[in-house]
Design a protein around this motif. Structure first.
Motif, mmCIF file in Angstrom:
data_model
loop_
_atom_site.group_PDB
_atom_site.id
_atom_site.type_symbol
_atom_site.label_atom_id
_atom_site.label_comp_id
_atom_site.label_asym_id
_atom_site.label_seq_id
_atom_site.Cartn_x
_atom_site.Cartn_y
_atom_site.Cartn_z
ATOM 1 N N VAL A 102 0.774 -1.145 -0.093
ATOM 2 C CA VAL A 102 0.102 0.004 -0.235
ATOM 3 C C VAL A 102 0.936 1.455 0.034
ATOM 4 N N GLN A 103 1.914 1.436 0.665
ATOM 5 C CA GLN A 103 2.857 2.217 0.941
ATOM 6 C C GLN A 103 3.465 2.702 -0.426
ATOM 7 N N LEU A 104 3.883 1.627 -1.238
ATOM 8 C CA LEU A 104 4.542 1.629 -2.338
ATOM 9 C C LEU A 104 3.773 2.198 -3.520
ATOM 10 N N ILE A 105 2.322 1.839 -3.551
ATOM 11 C CA ILE A 105 1.450 2.391 -4.432
ATOM 12 C C ILE A 105 1.246 3.939 -4.010
ATOM 13 N N LYS A 106 1.125 4.238 -2.836
ATOM 14 C CA LYS A 106 0.796 5.486 -2.281
ATOM 15 C C LYS A 106 1.922 6.499 -2.807
ATOM 16 N N SER A 107 3.062 6.000 -2.403
ATOM 17 C CA SER A 107 4.430 7.041 -2.609
ATOM 18 C C SER A 107 4.711 6.911 -4.237
ATOM 19 N N GLY A 108 4.577 5.972 -4.676
ATOM 20 C CA GLY A 108 5.017 5.934 -6.177
ATOM 21 C C GLY A 108 4.221 6.327 -7.062
ATOM 22 N N PHE A 109 2.788 6.135 -6.872
ATOM 23 C CA PHE A 109 1.941 6.514 -7.816
ATOM 24 C C PHE A 109 0.819 7.498 -7.303
ATOM 25 N N LEU A 110 0.107 7.250 -6.299
ATOM 26 C CA LEU A 110 -0.996 8.265 -5.711
ATOM 27 C C LEU A 110 -0.546 9.845 -5.325
ATOM 28 N N ASP A 111 0.682 9.897 -4.795
ATOM 29 C CA ASP A 111 1.176 10.957 -4.149
ATOM 30 C C ASP A 111 1.915 11.961 -5.312
ATOM 31 N N CYS A 112 1.916 11.086 -6.652
ATOM 32 C CA CYS A 112 2.599 11.824 -7.616
ATOM 33 C C CYS A 112 1.570 12.885 -8.413
ATOM 34 N N TYR A 113 0.322 12.915 -7.840
ATOM 35 C CA TYR A 113 -0.339 13.723 -8.658
ATOM 36 C C TYR A 113 -1.020 14.873 -7.728
ATOM 37 N N THR A 114 -1.127 15.883 -7.935
ATOM 38 C CA THR A 114 -2.103 16.929 -6.794
ATOM 39 C C THR A 114 -3.572 16.463 -6.498
ATOM 40 N N THR A 115 -3.893 16.781 -5.434
ATOM 41 C CA THR A 115 -5.020 16.601 -5.070
ATOM 42 C C THR A 115 -6.182 16.922 -6.041
ATOM 43 N N GLU A 116 -6.192 18.097 -6.762
ATOM 44 C CA GLU A 116 -6.854 18.685 -7.637
ATOM 45 C C GLU A 116 -7.013 17.744 -8.925
ATOM 46 N N PHE A 117 -5.792 17.498 -9.451
ATOM 47 C CA PHE A 117 -5.674 16.377 -10.571
ATOM 48 C C PHE A 117 -6.503 15.059 -10.280
ATOM 49 N N VAL A 118 -6.274 14.611 -9.185
ATOM 50 C CA VAL A 118 -6.767 13.405 -8.881
ATOM 51 C C VAL A 118 -8.538 13.542 -8.890
ATOM 52 N N LYS A 119 -8.854 14.761 -8.095
ATOM 53 C CA LYS A 119 -10.276 14.748 -8.054
ATOM 54 C C LYS A 119 -10.847 14.947 -9.544
ATOM 55 N N GLU A 120 -10.375 15.636 -10.513
ATOM 56 C CA GLU A 120 -10.778 15.888 -11.760
ATOM 57 C C GLU A 120 -10.452 14.837 -12.868
ATOM 58 N N ASN A 121 -9.302 13.999 -12.811
ATOM 59 C CA ASN A 121 -9.043 13.169 -13.584
ATOM 60 C C ASN A 121 -8.868 11.737 -13.431
ATOM 61 N N PHE A 122 -8.831 11.427 -12.140
ATOM 62 C CA PHE A 122 -8.727 9.805 -11.630
ATOM 63 C C PHE A 122 -10.274 9.194 -11.838
ATOM 64 N N PRO A 123 -10.078 7.935 -12.070
ATOM 65 C CA PRO A 123 -11.331 7.145 -11.959
ATOM 66 C C PRO A 123 -11.913 6.974 -10.504
ATOM 67 N N TYR A 124 -13.019 6.689 -10.345
ATOM 68 C CA TYR A 124 -13.646 6.669 -8.943
ATOM 69 C C TYR A 124 -12.897 5.829 -8.117
ATOM 70 N N SER A 125 -11.934 5.137 -8.364
ATOM 71 C CA SER A 125 -11.372 4.001 -7.629
ATOM 72 C C SER A 125 -10.122 3.397 -8.249
ATOM 73 N N VAL A 126 -9.076 3.379 -7.424
ATOM 74 C CA VAL A 126 -7.951 2.746 -7.852
ATOM 75 C C VAL A 126 -7.864 1.347 -7.056
ATOM 76 N N ILE A 127 -7.523 0.436 -7.749
ATOM 77 C CA ILE A 127 -7.594 -0.924 -7.116
ATOM 78 C C ILE A 127 -6.202 -1.630 -7.206
ATOM 79 N N ILE A 128 -5.713 -2.345 -6.075
ATOM 80 C CA ILE A 128 -4.534 -2.932 -6.279
ATOM 81 C C ILE A 128 -5.069 -4.418 -5.988
ATOM 82 N N ALA A 129 -4.214 -5.291 -6.685
ATOM 83 C CA ALA A 129 -4.691 -6.887 -6.441
ATOM 84 C C ALA A 129 -3.573 -7.527 -6.617
ATOM 85 N N ASP A 130 -3.531 -8.912 -6.065
ATOM 86 C CA ASP A 130 -2.333 -9.857 -6.216
ATOM 87 C C ASP A 130 -2.312 -10.430 -7.649
ATOM 88 N N THR A 131 -3.510 -10.503 -8.066
ATOM 89 C CA THR A 131 -3.398 -10.954 -9.458
ATOM 90 C C THR A 131 -4.715 -10.339 -10.272
#
Length: 297
Positions: A102-131
């Motif tokens: 979870v920390q890897l995806i947070k630091s290396g992906f989610l935190d790379c974008y501003t809050t406004e960019f996420v609000k405007e351009n991300f889908p409703y959810s980011v999902i991580i899965a083992d497979t």
């Protein structure tokens, strides 16, 4: 008899009047109230569970969900359409490993974008899965790295928390690249790579030789493909513009600074392509400097 007929008519008139009253009420849109369904998960930014705290903060800051324990209701249905997808969640039996992922995806992906960019351009959810299996595009189910649908972006994180830093950089570069090309460009009409395409130059196969990495750089490509014909003749092929964009983007985000400086100083065409990527990211409203990953923070 006459009394029964009068009573029946009165009942019919009463039913008709009630129907008309109800119809008139429904015609006033301001009187129609539909309860919005909130998130199915219980979010708590004050939780002592670090995983729950991370996903809760993401939800309260952006209004989007970071789902680390997906079930079929999170990804199978795309509004009215059923998705050909199957996901297996990361096991929470080892909470330390789940937290690292979870920390890897947070630091290396989610935190790379501003809050406004996420609000405007991300889908409703980011999902991580083992497979993640794509069961709809292929004749037989195929494991995929990342998968995008209009309401979510899924990331295959199997074993990624155990990779070394260089391998995690390459993994995260691909997560970003796939997000640009399978979500933003498809569902947000935010094309990535237009400037890059303008500086790309197609090159024909080189026969009778396997080019080295440095010789590939000299031709303007960070990666080339070598092979041998059934007659034993060597050859080198150069990538298409799409493959070259992907290769150069990964090179841009993963090369250490000294090697990056050496290559881009020695080979102007490589620098031109990397500069084009910076321009393309800037045009999307993305600060390219935030995409560089140097470990979980």
């Amino acid at each position: 008899d006459l009394n029964k007929m009068i009573i029946m008519k009165a009942i019919n008139i009463f039913i008709l009047l009630m129907f008309l009253v109800g119809f008139c009420c429904c015609d006033d849109e301001e009187n129609i109230h539909v309860e919005e369904e909130g998130p199915r998960r219980d979010y708590d930014i004050n939780s002592t569970d670090p995983v729950k705290k991370i996903v809760s903060e993401f939800f309260f800051n952006t209004g989007k969900e970071f789902i680390v324990d997906p079930d079929s209701s999170d990804y199978l249905y795309n509004f009215a359409e059923k998705n050909g997808v199957k996901m297996y969640p990361v096991s929470d039996a080892n909470r330390d490993y789940l937290l690292s992922t979870v920390q890897l995806i947070k630091s290396g992906f989610l935190d790379c974008y501003t809050t406004e960019f996420v609000k405007e351009n991300f889908p409703y959810s980011v999902i991580i899965a083992d497979t993640i299996y794509d069961t709809g595009t292929y004749l037989t189910p195929k494991i995929v790295d990342n998968i995008a649908r209009i309401n979510y972006y899924g990331v295959n994180v199997a074993g990624k928390a155990n990779l070394d830093l260089a391998e995690q950089k390459a993994f995260l570069a691909l997560v970003h690249y796939d997000f640009f090309n399978t979500y933003l460009s498809v569902f947000k009409d935010m094309s990535f790579g237009e400037t890059f395409e303008s500086v790309y130059e197609k090159k024909s196969r080189v026969n009778d030789k396997h080019l080295t990495e440095e010789e590939g750089y000299a031709e303007g490509f960070v990666t080339v493909s070598t092979g041998t014909t059934w007659l034993g003749s060597k050859y080198t092929d150069f990538p298409s513009v799409t493959t070259d964009l992907k290769n150069t983007f990964i090179f841009f985000l993963t090369k250490d600074s000294d090697e990056y400086t050496r290559v881009t100083t020695t080979y102007p065409k490589i620098k031109e392509k990397c500069d084009a990527i910076i321009t393309d990211l800037t045009n999307l409203g993305i600060d390219y400097k935030k995409l560089f990953f140097n470990g979980i923070n």
